[in-house]
Design a protein around this motif. Sequence first.
Motif, short mmCIF file in Angstrom:
data_model
loop_
_atom_site.label_atom_id
_atom_site.label_comp_id
_atom_site.label_asym_id
_atom_site.label_seq_id
_atom_site.Cartn_x
_atom_site.Cartn_y
_atom_site.Cartn_z
N ASP A 1 20.38 4.76 -46.69
CA ASP A 1 19.56 4.13 -47.72
C ASP A 1 20.16 4.31 -49.12
O ASP A 1 20.01 3.45 -49.98
CB ASP A 1 18.14 4.69 -47.70
CG ASP A 1 17.37 4.29 -46.45
OD1 ASP A 1 17.80 3.35 -45.74
OD2 ASP A 1 16.33 4.95 -46.18
N LEU A 2 20.83 5.44 -49.32
CA LEU A 2 21.45 5.73 -50.61
C LEU A 2 22.85 5.13 -50.74
O LEU A 2 23.48 5.23 -51.79
CB LEU A 2 21.51 7.24 -50.83
CG LEU A 2 20.14 7.91 -51.03
CD1 LEU A 2 20.27 9.42 -51.00
CD2 LEU A 2 19.51 7.45 -52.35
N GLY A 3 23.34 4.52 -49.66
CA GLY A 3 24.64 3.88 -49.70
C GLY A 3 25.81 4.79 -49.43
O GLY A 3 26.96 4.45 -49.72
N PHE A 4 25.54 5.97 -48.87
CA PHE A 4 26.62 6.92 -48.59
C PHE A 4 27.24 6.71 -47.21
O PHE A 4 28.22 7.36 -46.87
CB PHE A 4 26.12 8.36 -48.70
CG PHE A 4 25.67 8.73 -50.08
CD1 PHE A 4 26.45 8.45 -51.18
CD2 PHE A 4 24.45 9.35 -50.29
CE1 PHE A 4 26.05 8.79 -52.47
CE2 PHE A 4 24.03 9.69 -51.57
CZ PHE A 4 24.83 9.41 -52.66
N VAL A 5 26.70 5.82 -46.41
CA VAL A 5 27.19 5.56 -45.06
C VAL A 5 27.31 4.05 -44.90
O VAL A 5 26.42 3.32 -45.31
CB VAL A 5 26.22 6.11 -43.99
CG1 VAL A 5 26.71 5.78 -42.59
CG2 VAL A 5 26.01 7.60 -44.16
N GLY A 6 28.37 3.61 -44.31
CA GLY A 6 28.47 2.17 -44.07
C GLY A 6 29.87 1.73 -43.73
O GLY A 6 30.80 2.52 -43.72
N VAL A 7 30.00 0.46 -43.50
CA VAL A 7 31.30 -0.12 -43.19
C VAL A 7 32.00 -0.51 -44.48
O VAL A 7 31.38 -0.64 -45.53
CB VAL A 7 31.16 -1.36 -42.28
CG1 VAL A 7 30.55 -0.99 -40.96
CG2 VAL A 7 30.34 -2.43 -42.96
N PHE A 8 33.29 -0.70 -44.39
CA PHE A 8 34.06 -1.10 -45.55
C PHE A 8 34.27 -2.62 -45.50
O PHE A 8 34.85 -3.14 -44.57
CB PHE A 8 35.41 -0.39 -45.56
CG PHE A 8 35.27 1.09 -45.59
CD1 PHE A 8 34.83 1.73 -46.73
CD2 PHE A 8 35.53 1.84 -44.47
CE1 PHE A 8 34.67 3.10 -46.76
CE2 PHE A 8 35.39 3.21 -44.48
CZ PHE A 8 34.95 3.84 -45.63
N LYS B 1 18.52 8.51 -44.53
CA LYS B 1 18.45 8.72 -45.99
C LYS B 1 19.82 8.45 -46.62
O LYS B 1 19.91 7.82 -47.67
CB LYS B 1 18.03 10.16 -46.31
CG LYS B 1 16.58 10.45 -46.14
CD LYS B 1 16.31 11.89 -46.58
CE LYS B 1 14.90 12.31 -46.30
NZ LYS B 1 14.65 13.71 -46.70
N ALA B 2 20.86 8.95 -45.97
CA ALA B 2 22.22 8.75 -46.48
C ALA B 2 22.57 7.26 -46.48
O ALA B 2 23.18 6.75 -47.43
CB ALA B 2 23.22 9.53 -45.65
#
Length: 71
Positions: free
Chosen positions: A47-54, A44-45
Amino acid sequence: MDFQLSDIQKDIKKAAREFAEGEFPKVAQECDREEKTDMALLQKARDLGFVGVFVDEKYGAWVWGIWRPVL
């Protein structure tokens, strides 16, 4: 130098807080007790864009840049 958050940054901060306050309490104790990660919550996080690479904006990253997760 202006260290105030932009309106978009304020919206991101608000959305992250609402997500965390709404979702984390439901699973926090169980995750702590069992020393595990709730993969559905992590998704969920994501999907909402709160987790990812820079990724640098010149390669197509969001305009929020590296500061988005810090908010």
